[in-house]
Write an enzyme that holds these catalytic residues in place. Sequence first.
Site, PDB file in Angstrom:
ATOM      1  N   LYS A   1       0.823  -1.201   0.000  1.00  0.00           N
ATOM      2  CA  LYS A   1       0.000   0.000   0.000  1.00  0.00           C
ATOM      3  C   LYS A   1       0.865   1.263   0.000  1.00  0.00           C
ATOM      4  CE  LYS A   1      -3.730  -2.323   2.499  1.00  0.00           C
ATOM      5  NZ  LYS A   1      -4.562  -2.289   3.714  1.00  0.00           N
TER       6      LYS A   1
ATOM      7  N   TYR B   1     -12.342  -2.373  -3.337  1.00  0.00           N
ATOM      8  CA  TYR B   1     -12.913  -2.393  -1.987  1.00  0.00           C
ATOM      9  C   TYR B   1     -14.442  -2.374  -1.989  1.00  0.00           C
ATOM     10  CZ  TYR B   1      -8.241  -1.627  -0.074  1.00  0.00           C
ATOM     11  OH  TYR B   1      -6.927  -1.760   0.287  1.00  0.00           O
TER      12      TYR B   1
ATOM     13  N   PHE C   1     -16.093   3.710   6.813  1.00  0.00           N
ATOM     14  CA  PHE C   1     -14.686   3.987   6.515  1.00  0.00           C
ATOM     15  C   PHE C   1     -14.349   3.888   5.028  1.00  0.00           C
ATOM     16  CE2 PHE C   1     -14.992  -0.511   7.722  1.00  0.00           C
ATOM     17  CZ  PHE C   1     -14.407  -1.132   6.628  1.00  0.00           C
TER      18      PHE C   1
ATOM     19  N   ARG D   1       3.061  -7.017   8.972  1.00  0.00           N
ATOM     20  CA  ARG D   1       2.330  -5.997   9.737  1.00  0.00           C
ATOM     21  C   ARG D   1       2.843  -5.894  11.168  1.00  0.00           C
ATOM     22  NH1 ARG D   1      -3.110  -8.153   7.187  1.00  0.00           N
ATOM     23  NH2 ARG D   1      -3.264  -6.819   5.353  1.00  0.00           N
TER      24      ARG D   1
ATOM     25  N   ASN E   1      -1.682  -0.228   7.359  1.00  0.00           N
ATOM     26  CA  ASN E   1      -1.138  -1.545   7.699  1.00  0.00           C
ATOM     27  C   ASN E   1      -0.250  -2.145   6.608  1.00  0.00           C
ATOM     28  OD1 ASN E   1      -3.035  -2.461   5.864  1.00  0.00           O
ATOM     29  ND2 ASN E   1      -4.237  -3.598   7.365  1.00  0.00           N
TER      30      ASN E   1
ATOM     31  N   HIS F   1      -1.741  -5.576   1.522  1.00  0.00           N
ATOM     32  CA  HIS F   1      -3.012  -6.270   1.321  1.00  0.00           C
ATOM     33  C   HIS F   1      -2.712  -7.619   0.692  1.00  0.00           C
ATOM     34  CE1 HIS F   1      -7.073  -7.205  -0.125  1.00  0.00           C
ATOM     35  NE2 HIS F   1      -6.478  -7.553  -1.251  1.00  0.00           N
TER      36      HIS F   1
ATOM     37  N   GLU G   1      -9.391  -9.936  -7.813  1.00  0.00           N
ATOM     38  CA  GLU G   1      -8.413  -8.865  -7.646  1.00  0.00           C
ATOM     39  C   GLU G   1      -7.312  -8.928  -8.701  1.00  0.00           C
ATOM     40  OE1 GLU G   1      -7.373  -9.381  -3.524  1.00  0.00           O
ATOM     41  OE2 GLU G   1      -9.202  -8.383  -2.856  1.00  0.00           O
TER      42      GLU G   1
END
Length: 149
Positions: free
Chosen positions: A9, A49, A57, A102, A112, A115, A126
């Site tokens: 990320k 997502y 969120f 993590r 974090n 993914h 994905e």
Amino acid sequence: MERTFVMIKPDGVQRGLVGSILQRIEVKGLKIVAMKMSTLPLNVAREHYAEHAKKPFFKDLVGFITSGPSVPMVVEGKDAISEVRKLNGATNPTAAQPGTIRGDFGLDMGRNVIHGSDSPESAAREIALHFDEVELSGYTRIDEAWLYE
């Protein structure tokens, strides 16, 4: 062999963790068959997502993942999905074990670092969302004979 989707990320990229994370994946014996660095377009982030679209969120999640470059990749190996999830550690870094990505690098639930797909269905969705079939490289690592019976 199983394939899974993994994404370092924007916080991982900004903190200079790409090399350290890639090393953990490769040292485990998993093979990277596709990888690129890009800033996710808004529509791709929303689709990625989509299961969180109705959650409070969602807007912040999409805003974060599109805030800078990330490194999406396809990783292959025996039980790749579960192996990557073990390497990643718990979603909340404060609950992640030391020695996991993590646990060692993450500090906050919203930052974090990485993914990884959670199921074969998610992995297929994905991978198709982030890569065209021609971007996936099929090859045999020279050490595969030493990795698997």
